[in-house]
Design a protein around this motif. Structure first.
Motif, PDB file in Angstrom:
ATOM      1  N   SER A   5      52.213 -73.929 -81.225  1.00 12.91           N
ATOM      2  CA  SER A   5      51.294 -72.957 -80.599  1.00 12.91           C
ATOM      3  C   SER A   5      51.844 -72.215 -79.471  1.00 12.91           C
ATOM      4  O   SER A   5      51.754 -71.185 -79.190  1.00 12.91           O
ATOM      5  N   ARG A   6      52.636 -73.063 -78.355  1.00 13.73           N
ATOM      6  CA  ARG A   6      53.026 -72.470 -77.049  1.00 13.73           C
ATOM      7  C   ARG A   6      54.139 -71.683 -77.511  1.00 13.73           C
ATOM      8  O   ARG A   6      54.194 -70.438 -76.915  1.00 13.73           O
ATOM      9  N   SER A  14      51.573 -80.478 -71.615  1.00 10.69           N
ATOM     10  CA  SER A  14      52.625 -80.998 -72.377  1.00 10.69           C
ATOM     11  C   SER A  14      52.557 -82.356 -73.034  1.00 10.69           C
ATOM     12  O   SER A  14      51.739 -83.250 -72.682  1.00 10.69           O
ATOM     13  N   PRO A  15      52.625 -82.456 -74.478  1.00 11.64           N
ATOM     14  CA  PRO A  15      52.532 -83.716 -75.173  1.00 11.64           C
ATOM     15  C   PRO A  15      52.909 -84.886 -74.379  1.00 11.64           C
ATOM     16  O   PRO A  15      54.028 -84.885 -73.770  1.00 11.64           O
ATOM     17  N   ILE A  16      51.983 -85.961 -74.429  1.00 11.19           N
ATOM     18  CA  ILE A  16      52.486 -87.400 -73.491  1.00 11.19           C
ATOM     19  C   ILE A  16      52.338 -88.286 -74.746  1.00 11.19           C
ATOM     20  O   ILE A  16      51.792 -88.129 -75.702  1.00 11.19           O
ATOM     21  N   MET A  27      50.310 -88.864 -82.850  1.00 12.86           N
ATOM     22  CA  MET A  27      51.163 -88.347 -82.054  1.00 12.86           C
ATOM     23  C   MET A  27      52.247 -87.156 -82.241  1.00 12.86           C
ATOM     24  O   MET A  27      52.291 -86.095 -81.621  1.00 12.86           O
ATOM     25  N   ARG A  28      52.847 -87.465 -83.405  1.00 17.06           N
ATOM     26  CA  ARG A  28      53.860 -86.408 -83.687  1.00 17.06           C
ATOM     27  C   ARG A  28      53.264 -85.237 -84.290  1.00 17.06           C
ATOM     28  O   ARG A  28      53.722 -84.008 -83.959  1.00 17.06           O
ATOM     29  N   ARG A  29      51.973 -85.222 -85.077  1.00 19.62           N
ATOM     30  CA  ARG A  29      51.502 -84.380 -85.579  1.00 19.62           C
ATOM     31  C   ARG A  29      50.787 -83.490 -84.528  1.00 19.62           C
ATOM     32  O   ARG A  29      51.161 -82.183 -84.376  1.00 19.62           O
ATOM     33  N   THR A  30      50.135 -83.997 -83.435  1.00 19.04           N
ATOM     34  CA  THR A  30      49.529 -83.276 -82.478  1.00 19.04           C
ATOM     35  C   THR A  30      50.646 -82.350 -81.510  1.00 19.04           C
ATOM     36  O   THR A  30      50.448 -81.466 -81.209  1.00 19.04           O
ATOM     37  N   SER A  31      51.931 -83.155 -81.095  1.00 25.45           N
ATOM     38  CA  SER A  31      52.738 -82.712 -80.406  1.00 25.45           C
ATOM     39  C   SER A  31      53.386 -81.659 -81.121  1.00 25.45           C
ATOM     40  O   SER A  31      53.934 -80.441 -80.611  1.00 25.45           O
ATOM     41  N   PHE A  32      53.646 -81.500 -82.316  1.00 23.70           N
ATOM     42  CA  PHE A  32      54.158 -80.469 -83.293  1.00 23.70           C
ATOM     43  C   PHE A  32      53.302 -79.206 -83.027  1.00 23.70           C
ATOM     44  O   PHE A  32      53.700 -78.293 -82.933  1.00 23.70           O
ATOM     45  N   GLY A  39      40.857 -85.383 -79.052  1.00 26.76           N
ATOM     46  CA  GLY A  39      40.604 -84.217 -79.194  1.00 26.76           C
ATOM     47  C   GLY A  39      41.396 -83.444 -77.775  1.00 26.76           C
ATOM     48  O   GLY A  39      42.540 -84.029 -77.478  1.00 26.76           O
ATOM     49  N   ASP A  40      40.765 -82.270 -77.187  1.00 26.31           N
ATOM     50  CA  ASP A  40      41.358 -81.870 -76.140  1.00 26.31           C
ATOM     51  C   ASP A  40      41.898 -82.675 -74.993  1.00 26.31           C
ATOM     52  O   ASP A  40      42.683 -82.313 -74.062  1.00 26.31           O
ATOM     53  N   ALA A  41      40.898 -83.913 -74.830  1.00 27.66           N
ATOM     54  CA  ALA A  41      41.299 -84.813 -73.753  1.00 27.66           C
ATOM     55  C   ALA A  41      42.492 -85.487 -74.080  1.00 27.66           C
ATOM     56  O   ALA A  41      43.332 -85.553 -73.143  1.00 27.66           O
ATOM     57  N   ALA A  42      43.040 -85.556 -75.011  1.00 28.65           N
ATOM     58  CA  ALA A  42      44.346 -86.120 -75.442  1.00 28.65           C
ATOM     59  C   ALA A  42      45.388 -85.269 -75.358  1.00 28.65           C
ATOM     60  O   ALA A  42      46.614 -85.299 -75.125  1.00 28.65           O
ATOM     61  N   HIS A  43      45.289 -84.208 -76.372  1.00 32.43           N
ATOM     62  CA  HIS A  43      46.176 -82.996 -76.562  1.00 32.43           C
ATOM     63  C   HIS A  43      45.865 -81.560 -76.583  1.00 32.43           C
ATOM     64  O   HIS A  43      45.690 -81.087 -77.603  1.00 32.43           O
ATOM     65  N   PRO A  44      45.329 -81.209 -75.295  1.00 31.18           N
ATOM     66  CA  PRO A  44      44.991 -79.773 -75.366  1.00 31.18           C
ATOM     67  C   PRO A  44      46.074 -78.781 -75.666  1.00 31.18           C
ATOM     68  O   PRO A  44      47.170 -78.930 -75.252  1.00 31.18           O
ATOM     69  N   THR A  45      45.661 -77.732 -76.466  1.00 27.60           N
ATOM     70  CA  THR A  45      46.856 -76.715 -76.903  1.00 27.60           C
ATOM     71  C   THR A  45      46.279 -75.312 -76.877  1.00 27.60           C
ATOM     72  O   THR A  45      45.069 -75.356 -76.755  1.00 27.60           O
ATOM     73  N   THR A  46      47.187 -74.554 -76.858  1.00 27.53           N
ATOM     74  CA  THR A  46      46.977 -72.983 -76.574  1.00 27.53           C
ATOM     75  C   THR A  46      46.236 -72.666 -77.952  1.00 27.53           C
ATOM     76  O   THR A  46      46.660 -73.376 -79.119  1.00 27.53           O
ATOM     77  N   PRO A  47      45.310 -71.429 -77.870  1.00 29.73           N
ATOM     78  CA  PRO A  47      44.676 -71.448 -79.397  1.00 29.73           C
ATOM     79  C   PRO A  47      45.373 -70.391 -80.352  1.00 29.73           C
ATOM     80  O   PRO A  47      44.579 -70.120 -81.468  1.00 29.73           O
ATOM     81  N   ASN A  48      46.753 -70.014 -80.125  1.00 29.29           N
ATOM     82  CA  ASN A  48      47.322 -69.361 -80.881  1.00 29.29           C
ATOM     83  C   ASN A  48      47.514 -69.540 -82.356  1.00 29.29           C
ATOM     84  O   ASN A  48      47.675 -68.591 -83.235  1.00 29.29           O
ATOM     85  N   LEU A  49      47.201 -70.879 -82.610  1.00 28.37           N
ATOM     86  CA  LEU A  49      47.297 -71.245 -84.346  1.00 28.37           C
ATOM     87  C   LEU A  49      45.956 -71.880 -84.731  1.00 28.37           C
ATOM     88  O   LEU A  49      45.663 -72.210 -85.710  1.00 28.37           O
ATOM     89  N   GLY A  50      44.880 -71.450 -83.777  1.00 26.23           N
ATOM     90  CA  GLY A  50      43.671 -71.805 -84.081  1.00 26.23           C
ATOM     91  C   GLY A  50      43.662 -73.318 -84.454  1.00 26.23           C
ATOM     92  O   GLY A  50      42.765 -73.719 -85.647  1.00 26.23           O
TER      93      GLY A  50
END
Ligand code: FAD
Length: 388
Positions: A346-347, A276-278, A336-341, A290-301
């Motif tokens: 993607s989730r 979850s975004p922090i 932060m806003r961009r990556t959490s969006f 990168g993934d260390a900060a904001h790992p996401t599922t790959p659904n949106l590539g």
């Protein structure tokens, strides 16, 4: 105020190499530490969407990546029978951003980034077989400790060490990881050039499953296949191939042919997690990227594209000057806003696409057809059409 002169980057993946590029281009002396004994990526394909290519262009690497990959010429959504449900208007996306979307073998991407780094940055060294353990900060300096016993110091340390980041663990402590409920199989195979739809990225919606094929150029096709299951099952390579041939056997003909052509030993499996975004990515002179900060599922590539955007934005923040705290603050505010969006979108896309509910699936296919009727969709513009 002291200028940033030296940086330590932990991790030699996509985020690590592009961060080194962004900092090195500003004249900062960068040391990259990678735990593996070579710079390597898993044998799978990747889409660098227009937004990622825009960031790469700012780092002077877009042309090299373009040469090593394949411009996406048709991005289609299909149903299991191969009927086209909708398509992304790639020309519009390119017009919006000024960059095409590119599919590429991961190894080729890493190789291209390493070459640009070597050619354009003189003050960068890459240290292999160096596993980072922890950092210690003192009076505006940060020291990194490695399993080999070596210790290195710099003005800043950037954690680009991926999903299971040890830098993150020290910055934030333990944070929850979420299992999505599905796994993703991937592979790359040679495929007769004449039978490859040039520049194709075709995404097929199934029942509780998604299958994507990507033409990565040079007679190669990469593919991904998702399936709902608990984590940690079907770990044997031969079992994987049998499972996939059975599960996707009734899909339109390119799907079973691609699976059949792939060596069992080349089939990868990743249980899909995100976090979850922090709202904290830094600790004084240490920052996560990168993934260390904001790992996401790959659904949106978008995981790698987010890392590329991070690197370019970090370069801008450092160029803007000020204390390290100001620089990292500016970076976090921009990202932060961009990556959490993206992580949340993607989730949601994953939950929807992996559904096994017949009614929801009908809605999904109708929605795909309606949304992509004119080839464009506001979410695509917002995510893939974004310019940092
Ligand atoms: C199935 C799947 C499909 C995907 N498809 C796409 C796509 O099409 N487009 C897209 O943009 N993204 C995609 N992604 C996401 C993308 O792969 C990741 O977001 C991206 O690789 C993250 O890069 P990174 O450098 O942050 O992390 P990583 O790639 O994990 O790299 C981390 C590096 O750090 C090193 N490291 C780790 N710990 C240490 C340590 N203690 N000391 C030293 N080194 C260390 C590792 O060895 C590794 O080299 C996909 C992901 C998956 C799982």
């Amino acid at each position: 105020m002291k200028r940033v002169e030296t940086a330590i980057v932990i991790g030699g993946g996509i985020a690590g190499l592009t961060t080194a590029l962004a900092l090195g281009r500003l004249g900062i002396d960068v040391k990259v530490f990678e735990q593996a004994d070579s710079l390597r990526e898993v044998g799978a394909g990747l889409t660098v969407w227009s937004n990622g290519m825009y960031a790469l262009d700012e780092l002077g690497a877009a042309q090299d990546v373009l040469k090593a990959g394949q411009v996406v010429e048709s991005f289609r959504f299909l149903d299991e029978a191969g009927q086209v449900l909708g398509a992304v208007d790639l020309a519009r996306l390119e017009r919006l951003v000024g960059q095409p979307s590119v599919t590429i073998h991961r190894r080729a991407l890493l190789h291209a980034l390493a070459q640009v780094l070597e050619r354009t940055v003189s003050g960068c060294s890459i240290h292999l077989a160096e596993k980072f353990l922890r950092y210690k900060q003192d009076g505006g300096h940060v020291a990194a400790y490695f399993e080999s016993g070596s210790v290195h110091e710099a003005d800043i340390l950037i954690g680009c060490d991926g999903f299971n980041s040890l830098v993150r663990k020290q910055v934030l402590g333990d944070t929850d990881r979420n299992y999505s409920g599905y796994t993703c199989f991937r592979g790359v195979t040679e495929f007769p050039e004449a039978e490859i739809p040039r520049g194709a990225v075709w995404h097929t919606n199934g029942v509780g499953t998604q299958f994507g094929l990507l033409h990565t150029g040079a007679g190669q096709m990469a593919w991904y296949a998702t399936a709902n299951m608990p984590s940690g099952v079907i770990e044997d390579a031969h079992e994987r191939k049998d499972y996939l041939l059975d599960r996707f056997g009734s899909f339109h003909e390119l799907v079973p042919r691609l699976l059949g052509a792939t060596e069992s030993s080349a089939i990868l499996k990743n249980d899909i997690y995100d976090r979850s975004p922090i709202y904290k990515w830094s600790d004084a002179s240490v920052l996560l990227v990168g993934d260390a900060a904001h790992p996401t599922t790959p659904n949106l590539g978008q995981g790698a594209c987010m890392a590329l955007e991070d690197a370019a934005v970090l370069g801008r923040a450092v160029k803007g000057g000020g204390s390290v705290e100001d620089i990292f603050d500016r970076f976090c505010k921009r990202r932060m806003r961009r990556t959490s969006f993206v992580t949340r979108s993607s989730r949601r896309a994953g939950a929807f696409n992996q559904s096994e509910n017949q009614w929801l699936l009908k809605c999904r296919d109708k929605l795909t057809a309606a949304l992509f009727k004119g080839g464009s969709m506001p979410t695509i513009d917002k995510i893939m059409g974004y310019k940092i």
